[in-house]
Motif scaffolding. Structure first.
Motif, PDB file in Angstrom:
ATOM      1  N   UNK A 102       0.853  -1.185   0.000  1.00  0.00           N
ATOM      2  CA  UNK A 102       0.000   0.000   0.000  1.00  0.00           C
ATOM      3  C   UNK A 102       0.891   1.239   0.000  1.00  0.00           C
ATOM      4  N   UNK A 103       1.605   1.428  -1.077  1.00  0.00           N
ATOM      5  CA  UNK A 103       2.481   2.586  -1.224  1.00  0.00           C
ATOM      6  C   UNK A 103       2.549   2.999  -2.685  1.00  0.00           C
ATOM      7  N   UNK A 104       2.987   4.230  -2.925  1.00  0.00           N
ATOM      8  CA  UNK A 104       3.167   4.730  -4.293  1.00  0.00           C
ATOM      9  C   UNK A 104       1.940   4.529  -5.165  1.00  0.00           C
ATOM     10  N   UNK A 105       2.171   4.054  -6.374  1.00  0.00           N
ATOM     11  CA  UNK A 105       1.106   3.889  -7.356  1.00  0.00           C
ATOM     12  C   UNK A 105       0.031   2.907  -6.924  1.00  0.00           C
ATOM     13  N   UNK A 106       0.406   1.963  -6.074  1.00  0.00           N
ATOM     14  CA  UNK A 106      -0.537   0.910  -5.709  1.00  0.00           C
ATOM     15  C   UNK A 106      -1.400   1.244  -4.491  1.00  0.00           C
ATOM     16  N   UNK A 107      -1.136   2.400  -3.857  1.00  0.00           N
ATOM     17  CA  UNK A 107      -1.840   2.737  -2.614  1.00  0.00           C
ATOM     18  C   UNK A 107      -3.365   2.685  -2.786  1.00  0.00           C
TER      19      UNK A 107
END
Lengths: 335, 335
Positions: A200-205
């Motif tokens: 759950x970070x960057x583009x995928x959050x």
């Protein structure tokens, strides 16, 4: 019990790392004398009266299980906990070795003096892996670890096996489209106490948040289990890379653990696990003794050949072999 | 062997339907005297030298398995074949009964004199179901059936179990979007000899063709197995409702079966299956004898209580119980 075993037990409980490794190696051995020594060792260690939180962890390959274990383990270490990581990989029995590079993928954790990482034993059967892992958990517990993470690859029945020997079970998932939700087997959903959507970070959050909501919805459809407080099983997001959500995940585990301890659920669960272990030990022990009985080893090949050729039904051959086993344990009748 | 068993065996091989049912019921019983009679019966029936094509069939719920079995079975009956249908549902052990309405859902087939339908026995373990089904296959074969369809719901390990006792394995699937292809477990794909995409009729015809192509592509990615001729495992479409594709499916099965018979693969497979059955009979037999041993029944509850209370490790309790079992089979030493 020999002097050796007693010395080893004392060294394990006093926190000696080499003794810990040696004790686990002893428990992993199938040599009859080693088995007897391991049983004696476990008998002593069982009186150590220490208590760890046993956490099972599974996740599909590529979900970042090692990165998660490293980040989560380091968090616990920084909070003053002693953490043992045991890897369980029944498939390694076939490939002949334990997961390579586990330690290299958990570089910081493997160097922390408060942590201990043990790769999967290469065993021939799921039952064999189960017994060794159960023993390793007890040994680590007696050695004073506060948290024991039992990590498994999501292959076959290994998840159920790990859930059957831990207090709570984490399922690590990757952010994904809603369609893939069905890819997680229902049986696995049913044994999970906490679903963590990793990355759950960057583009995928955003995708992670959506995936988490999907799983939360799916979990609500499952029947409420008596051992769960309000809000469990739960789904949360986290990032092993940024560390986001790890604190909340740990808090959720502690809340669940405290509730289960208070309500007697943990005691009941561990008792049921001990009974299941007894059942499994009996099954394995019967086979081991059967295979080692001289009367059986002398005649079984001929009986098997009869079955192969169709001259004997499997039922008849088994009956004859079992009769030989039982009779073979008796002293010969006097002439 | 008693007179009764001999009479029953003769009645079964002469095609007596009530004798067939009675023989299967006998084989399903766990009563020791029934088990002995069943073993004697199977010993005689094994000499009948009849040979059926044993077909395993699985599919997710809702795919139209009963409708397919009815349509496919009627086709075979019309072609002069005698068809036995055995249902295997390990989950019925929990719900306490066999699949309801199997016969009502196969109305025509259940009335055909050339067909025989037997619902799943309600047994407590997968091993128990496996043994009874293996026996039922042999009994139906001795009774002169040409095709034995062993149908299972796709639950847990039942597919592998059925594949392990049949000559070829059909996987019935529904037309679906490409995304759902991954929903079929890889392990199941690997045991399938023929994938049939059902419901290839009306609005779903085009989707069925596309789904079939997807699965054909997935099958080509699997490693070629030595027991497969060119083009197998195969994927085809069919419609249990219109009958489309059923003829082609049967032809594919016959082609595969002939190839495997000729190349010796069928003999090898059945031999391996007999050896696996021997292994399983030994495991089950050991447990049965252990549980029935007076020395064990007298002490095991106390040992189990010790494990429950934490006074005994599972390893120690198992070891003591196994010692009692072995010693209990010996005559008491003279004073």
């Amino acid at each position: 019990m020999t002097q050796d075993t007693e010395t080893l037990a004392r060294a394990v409980t006093s926190g000696d790392r080499r003794a810990l490794s040696r004790a686990i190696t002893l428990a992993e051995s199938t040599r009859p004398d080693h088995r007897a020594a391991a049983r004696a060792l476990l008998r002593v260690l069982a009186t150590a009266e220490r208590d760890a939180m046993r956490i099972g962890l599974s996740g599909t390959p590529g979900v970042g299980k090692s990165t998660f274990t490293e980040a989560f383990g380091m968090r616990l270490v920084e909070a003053g906990k002693r953490v043992a990581v045991l890897a369980v990989d029944p498939s390694s029995a076939r490939s002949g070795g334990s997961i390579l590079g586990d330690k290299t993928r958990m570089e910081r954790l493997s160097r922390a003096p408060e942590a201990f990482i043990r790769p999967s034993p290469a065993r021939s059967s799921l039952g064999g892996v189960a017994r060794r892992t159960r023993d390793a958990i007890l040994i680590c517990e007696a050695a004073g670890f506060d948290v024991i993470l039992v990590e498994t690859v999501g292959v076959g029945q290994s998840e159920t096996m790990v859930a059957d020997m831990t207090d709570l079970f984490l399922l690590l998932l990757a952010p994904a489209g809603g369609d893939e939700l069905q890819g997680v087997k229902r049986g696995i959903m049913e044994i999970a106490d906490l679903i963590l959507v990793n990355k759950a970070d960057g583009d995928l959050a955003a995708t992670a948040t959506r995936t988490c909501a999907d799983y939360a919805g799916a979990l609500r459809l499952l029947r409420r289990r008596p051992q769960d407080p309000e809000g469990f099983p739960a789904a949360m997001t986290c990032s092993a890379v940024t560390g986001a959500g790890l604190e909340q995940a740990w808090e959720a585990m502690c809340r669940l653990d405290a509730w289960r301890r208070e309500g007697g659920h943990l005691t009941a669960r561990r008792r049921a696990q001990a009974m299941a272990a007894l059942d499994q030990e009996i099954r394995e022990g019967l086979l081991t003794r059967f295979r080692a009985a001289p009367a059986v080893t002398a005649r079984l090949p001929a009986l098997a050949e009869g079955v192969r050729n169709g001259h004997l039904t499997p039922e008849d051959a088994a009956e004859q072999a079992l009769d030989l086993f039982v009779a073979g344990e008796k002293p010969l009748p006097r002439p």
